[in-house]
Write a protein that holds these residues in place. Sequence first.
Motif, PDB file in Angstrom:
ATOM      1  N   ASP A 131       6.319 -10.786  -6.291  1.00  0.00           N
ATOM      2  CA  ASP A 131       7.568 -11.766  -6.068  1.00  0.00           C
ATOM      3  C   ASP A 131       8.714 -11.094  -5.523  1.00  0.00           C
ATOM      4  O   ASP A 131       9.138 -11.655  -4.384  1.00  0.00           O
ATOM      5  N   SER A 132       9.278  -9.899  -5.869  1.00  0.00           N
ATOM      6  CA  SER A 132      10.133  -8.999  -5.175  1.00  0.00           C
ATOM      7  C   SER A 132       9.813  -8.543  -3.691  1.00  0.00           C
ATOM      8  O   SER A 132      10.741  -8.857  -2.855  1.00  0.00           O
ATOM      9  N   LEU A 133       8.645  -8.227  -3.608  1.00  0.00           N
ATOM     10  CA  LEU A 133       8.155  -7.796  -2.119  1.00  0.00           C
ATOM     11  C   LEU A 133       8.175  -8.987  -1.351  1.00  0.00           C
ATOM     12  O   LEU A 133       8.352  -9.090  -0.219  1.00  0.00           O
ATOM     13  N   ALA A 134       7.625 -10.077  -1.730  1.00  0.00           N
ATOM     14  CA  ALA A 134       7.488 -11.277  -1.125  1.00  0.00           C
ATOM     15  C   ALA A 134       8.775 -11.992  -0.657  1.00  0.00           C
ATOM     16  O   ALA A 134       9.040 -12.301   0.476  1.00  0.00           O
ATOM     17  N   HIS A 138       3.100   5.738  -3.605  1.00  0.00           N
ATOM     18  CA  HIS A 138       4.374   6.477  -4.132  1.00  0.00           C
ATOM     19  C   HIS A 138       4.456   6.128  -5.862  1.00  0.00           C
ATOM     20  O   HIS A 138       5.422   6.278  -6.272  1.00  0.00           O
ATOM     21  N   ARG A 139       3.580   5.300  -6.189  1.00  0.00           N
ATOM     22  CA  ARG A 139       3.665   4.880  -7.669  1.00  0.00           C
ATOM     23  C   ARG A 139       4.910   4.155  -7.885  1.00  0.00           C
ATOM     24  O   ARG A 139       5.360   4.023  -9.011  1.00  0.00           O
ATOM     25  N   VAL A 140       5.330   3.417  -7.034  1.00  0.00           N
ATOM     26  CA  VAL A 140       6.405   2.400  -7.336  1.00  0.00           C
ATOM     27  C   VAL A 140       6.178   0.852  -7.375  1.00  0.00           C
ATOM     28  O   VAL A 140       7.254   0.093  -7.281  1.00  0.00           O
ATOM     29  N   MET A 141       4.915   0.613  -6.845  1.00  0.00           N
ATOM     30  CA  MET A 141       4.554  -0.726  -6.957  1.00  0.00           C
ATOM     31  C   MET A 141       3.445  -1.205  -8.176  1.00  0.00           C
ATOM     32  O   MET A 141       2.560  -0.614  -8.201  1.00  0.00           O
ATOM     33  N   GLU A 193       0.814  -1.269   0.145  1.00  0.00           N
ATOM     34  CA  GLU A 193      -0.091   0.007   0.014  1.00  0.00           C
ATOM     35  C   GLU A 193       0.921   1.361   0.057  1.00  0.00           C
ATOM     36  O   GLU A 193       0.770   2.268  -0.656  1.00  0.00           O
ATOM     37  N   GLN A 194       1.892   1.109   0.877  1.00  0.00           N
ATOM     38  CA  GLN A 194       2.752   2.226   0.917  1.00  0.00           C
ATOM     39  C   GLN A 194       3.487   2.619  -0.646  1.00  0.00           C
ATOM     40  O   GLN A 194       3.623   3.744  -0.956  1.00  0.00           O
ATOM     41  N   ASP A 214      16.074  -2.854  -4.431  1.00  0.00           N
ATOM     42  CA  ASP A 214      15.345  -2.997  -5.468  1.00  0.00           C
ATOM     43  C   ASP A 214      14.003  -2.279  -5.506  1.00  0.00           C
ATOM     44  O   ASP A 214      13.384  -1.964  -6.514  1.00  0.00           O
ATOM     45  N   LEU A 215      13.415  -2.694  -4.383  1.00  0.00           N
ATOM     46  CA  LEU A 215      11.954  -1.953  -4.067  1.00  0.00           C
ATOM     47  C   LEU A 215      12.046  -0.633  -3.764  1.00  0.00           C
ATOM     48  O   LEU A 215      10.874  -0.013  -3.672  1.00  0.00           O
TER      49      LEU A 215
END
Length: 133
Positions: free
Chosen positions: A49-52, A40-43, A35-36, A100-101
Amino acid sequence: MKEVTNLNDFREDNRIKPPAHLTKKQKDRFEELAEQLKQHRVMSVTDVDSLAMYITSLDMHDKMVKKLNSREVQEDPYSLEQYSKLQDRYFKQARASANDLGLTISSRHKMDIPASAKPKETKFSKFQKAGGQ
């Protein structure tokens, strides 16, 4: 609730869900960070998969730190070395995923944030710039 300005944004947001293999606690953390990052329009859906991976490696790092702090590991040099290696490995994995995120200070400075996510200029911001603030 976030205002959806077009149908593609709505479809994209609905596809960003935590993977099934995450624990309940990890899924909660995933949703919080997703959500965060979306704000910021970066997700996007391609980052799921990267966040997981970030959340999983951070969780494993935390478990290794707890294990390293236990008396039984502290008293056994072999176990201490093995858990230290694992802790270091999970730290490096979490750090790489965080970079990366855009979850680290240095990675956020390198990011190209869309113009719509930048703060709007107000009549007072002109004075702040002129005053060196």
